[in-house]
Design a protein around this motif. Structure first.
Motif, PDB file in Angstrom:
ATOM      1  N   VAL A   2       0.530  -1.244   0.170  1.00 46.35           N
ATOM      2  CA  VAL A   2       0.641  -0.234  -0.024  1.00 46.35           C
ATOM      3  C   VAL A   2       0.828   1.151   0.072  1.00 46.35           C
ATOM      4  CG1 VAL A   2      -1.374   1.179   1.176  1.00 46.35           C
ATOM      5  CG2 VAL A   2      -1.760  -1.451   1.445  1.00 46.35           C
ATOM      6  N   GLN A  43      11.484  -4.009  -2.305  1.00 46.63           N
ATOM      7  CA  GLN A  43      10.245  -4.866  -1.529  1.00 46.63           C
ATOM      8  C   GLN A  43       9.831  -6.379  -2.793  1.00 46.63           C
ATOM      9  OE1 GLN A  43       7.226  -2.957  -0.770  1.00 46.63           O
ATOM     10  NE2 GLN A  43       8.050  -1.515   0.368  1.00 46.63           N
ATOM     11  N   LEU A  45     -11.410  -1.107  -6.881  1.00 47.09           N
ATOM     12  CA  LEU A  45     -12.017  -0.208  -6.317  1.00 47.09           C
ATOM     13  C   LEU A  45     -12.860   0.502  -7.355  1.00 47.09           C
ATOM     14  CD1 LEU A  45     -12.551   2.553  -4.709  1.00 47.09           C
ATOM     15  CD2 LEU A  45     -10.878   3.072  -4.609  1.00 47.09           C
TER      16      LEU A  45
HETATM   17  P1  NAX Z   1      -1.051   7.814   2.761  1.00 51.89           P
HETATM   18  O1  NAX Z   1      -0.095   8.544   2.367  1.00 51.89           O
HETATM   19  O2  NAX Z   1      -2.226   8.411   4.572  1.00 51.89           O
HETATM   20  O3  NAX Z   1      -0.185   6.730   3.823  1.00 51.89           O
HETATM   21  C1  NAX Z   1       0.717   5.870   2.754  1.00 51.89           C
HETATM   22  C2  NAX Z   1       2.028   5.787   3.914  1.00 51.89           C
HETATM   23  O4  NAX Z   1       2.930   4.999   3.392  1.00 51.89           O
HETATM   24  C3  NAX Z   1       1.984   6.186   4.867  1.00 51.89           C
HETATM   25  O5  NAX Z   1       2.124   5.795   5.775  1.00 51.89           O
HETATM   26  C4  NAX Z   1       3.909   6.350   4.358  1.00 51.89           C
HETATM   27  O6  NAX Z   1       4.820   6.341   5.561  1.00 51.89           O
HETATM   28  C5  NAX Z   1       3.845   4.965   4.136  1.00 51.89           C
HETATM   29  N1  NAX Z   1       5.317   4.473   3.001  1.00 51.89           N
HETATM   30  C6  NAX Z   1       6.223   5.841   2.120  1.00 51.89           C
HETATM   31  N2  NAX Z   1       7.128   4.879   1.555  1.00 51.89           N
HETATM   32  C7  NAX Z   1       6.897   3.540   2.549  1.00 51.89           C
HETATM   33  C8  NAX Z   1       7.546   2.810   1.346  1.00 51.89           C
HETATM   34  N3  NAX Z   1       8.966   1.770   1.494  1.00 51.89           N
HETATM   35  N4  NAX Z   1       7.428   1.710   2.671  1.00 51.89           N
HETATM   36  C9  NAX Z   1       6.558   1.408   3.641  1.00 51.89           C
HETATM   37  N5  NAX Z   1       5.689   2.144   3.846  1.00 51.89           N
HETATM   38  C10 NAX Z   1       6.056   3.178   3.494  1.00 51.89           C
HETATM   39  O7  NAX Z   1      -1.617   7.338   1.511  1.00 51.89           O
HETATM   40  P2  NAX Z   1      -2.847   6.256   1.475  1.00 51.89           P
HETATM   41  O8  NAX Z   1      -4.016   7.116   1.375  1.00 51.89           O
HETATM   42  O9  NAX Z   1      -3.003   5.316   2.649  1.00 51.89           O
HETATM   43  O10 NAX Z   1      -2.870   5.521  -0.408  1.00 51.89           O
HETATM   44  C11 NAX Z   1      -1.871   4.898  -0.100  1.00 51.89           C
HETATM   45  C12 NAX Z   1      -1.358   4.813  -1.713  1.00 51.89           C
HETATM   46  O11 NAX Z   1      -2.627   4.168  -2.479  1.00 51.89           O
HETATM   47  C13 NAX Z   1      -1.456   5.255  -2.393  1.00 51.89           C
HETATM   48  O12 NAX Z   1       0.022   5.491  -3.716  1.00 51.89           O
HETATM   49  C14 NAX Z   1      -2.751   5.992  -3.183  1.00 51.89           C
HETATM   50  O13 NAX Z   1      -2.848   6.802  -4.864  1.00 51.89           O
HETATM   51  C15 NAX Z   1      -3.106   4.470  -3.085  1.00 51.89           C
HETATM   52  N6  NAX Z   1      -4.233   4.351  -3.860  1.00 51.89           N
HETATM   53  C16 NAX Z   1      -4.759   3.364  -5.530  1.00 51.89           C
HETATM   54  C17 NAX Z   1      -5.722   2.999  -4.996  1.00 51.89           C
HETATM   55  C18 NAX Z   1      -6.281   2.212  -6.312  1.00 51.89           C
HETATM   56  O14 NAX Z   1      -7.334   1.819  -6.295  1.00 51.89           O
HETATM   57  N7  NAX Z   1      -4.832   0.857  -6.832  1.00 51.89           N
HETATM   58  C19 NAX Z   1      -7.264   3.764  -4.332  1.00 51.89           C
HETATM   59  C20 NAX Z   1      -6.695   4.116  -3.522  1.00 51.89           C
HETATM   60  C21 NAX Z   1      -5.656   5.074  -3.404  1.00 51.89           C
HETATM   61  O15 NAX Z   1      -5.058   6.083  -4.044  1.00 51.89           O
END
Ligand code: NAX
Length: 326
Positions: free
Chosen positions: A85, A110, A156
């Protein structure tokens, strides 16, 4: 027996919604105990620990243990299901090549860590954007792991496409079957009403309005993420977590007879989609394996749109190949 589930980006907003669904048994069913392995960047480990305290306080009967890491090698060791994620979001002024490079810095190690230590039955779902190409990077760097174990999330989009179609036709969500999203998880993705059904009738005929499909429905589904940001002031989180649960649940437990789901999977050349890119297809699942549904109707209206979204993925693949990531 318990299943090890690794979640990256565990302290993020999707993580916050997702972890409780997993721990309550919705990811793998009511008979499977879960050990959670959370991966975060060092600055967010403390926040992940906070979420772990709340998981503990929920006294979930199926949750055996939670470990938190900032090292991918440890986070993926022995894992059966990996939900990737965490990703690097696009920031202002960032070019696409910079975005892909930054994500390469996350998904290449990863992929390597999954190859080094994950369980033999590892299944990977990439949610972090650009999801399809991030999945391709991880898969390309996971020597020895079958490519089919790497998937990206278009569920989604699939669920949004069903909900919008149900609303338009006045049917219940449960009356809609055989929905398919083709292509990239981006506004270019194509929700296919030629093969979807409303109470068994072809959805294209049930709607009977090409103008609505072309100019309202498809853009609405494609840009729904932006609509949510506009309304909520933050991107989709609980609906994304719900879709991730649906994706993995169906992959593990199988699709219903006669129906299918949308998953972005490595193309085998079906429907003239170039081999190797990770792109959404209608798939059935059984025994923990997916299969692309064959022989579907792809009229010119669909072909144009599938080509467009697939071309976008080929460009992304070319860009990450240039960076030496795949
Ligand atoms: P957030 O910014 O709330 O959370 C992302 C988390 O990832 C943060 O806590 C950050 O510290 C952590 N992170 C960053 N680099 C990392 C790494 N190398 N190893 C482990 N953790 C790491 O984002 P959130 O709203 O939770 O969204 C997460 C991702 O889902 C984003 O890239 C977003 O664009 C994507 N999405 C994908 C969707 C899909 O349908 N495929 C829909 C929803 C969302 O937009």
């Amino acid at each position: 027996m318990s299943t090890n589930v690794t979640v990256t980006g565990a302290a993020g907003q999707i993580g916050y919604a997702l972890l409780f669904r997993i721990a309550s048994g919705q990811l793998l069913g009511p008979d499977t105990k879960v050990r959670l392995k959370l991966l975060e960047i060092p600055q967010a480990v403390k926040a992940a620990e906070g979420t772990a305290l709340e998981l503990f306080d929920s006294a979930f009967e199926l949750l055996e243990d939670i470990d938190i890491y900032d090292d991918p090698t440890k986070a993926f060791e022995g894992t059966n299901i990996a939900l990737l994620v965490g990703a690097r979001p696009r920031t202002k002024g960032m070019e696409r090549a910079d975005l892909l490079e930054a994500n390469g810095g996350i998904f290449k190690p990863q992929g390597e860590a999954i190859a080094a230590g994950a369980a033999n039955d590892i299944k990977v779902l990439v949610v972090g954007n650009p999801a399809n190409t991030n999945a391709l990077i991880a898969q390309s760097n996971a020597d020895g792991v079958p490519a089919a174990r790497f998937t990206a999330m278009t569920r989604l989009d699939h669920n949004r496409a069903i909900a919008q179609l149900a609303q338009k036709t006045g049917a219940a969500v449960s009356d809609i079957t055989n929905m398919a999203i083709w292509g990239n998880h981006s506004p270019s993705m194509y929700p296919d009403l030629f093969n979807a059904k409303v109470k068994g009738e072809r959805a294209w005929d049930a709607v009977g309005d090409e103008n609505w499909v072309a100019n309202e429905y498809i853009p609405r589904v494609g840009k729904r993420g932006a609509e949510i940001i506009e309304a909520r002031g933050a991107s989709s989180a609980a609906s994304a977590a719900s879709a991730a649960v649906d994706h993995v649940y169906d992959w593990v437990n199988g699709t219903a007879e006669g129906d299918w789901v949308s998953m972005a999977v490595p193309s085998d050349g079906s429907y003239d989609v170039p081999e190797g890119i990770i792109t959404s297809f209608p798939v059935t699942t059984s025994g923990g394996e997916w299969k692309i549904v064959q022989g579907l109707d792809v009229p010119e209206f669909s072909r144009e749109r599938i080509n467009n979204t697939v071309n976008e993925l080929q460009e992304e693949r070319a860009a990450v190949a240039k960076l030496g990531l795949v």
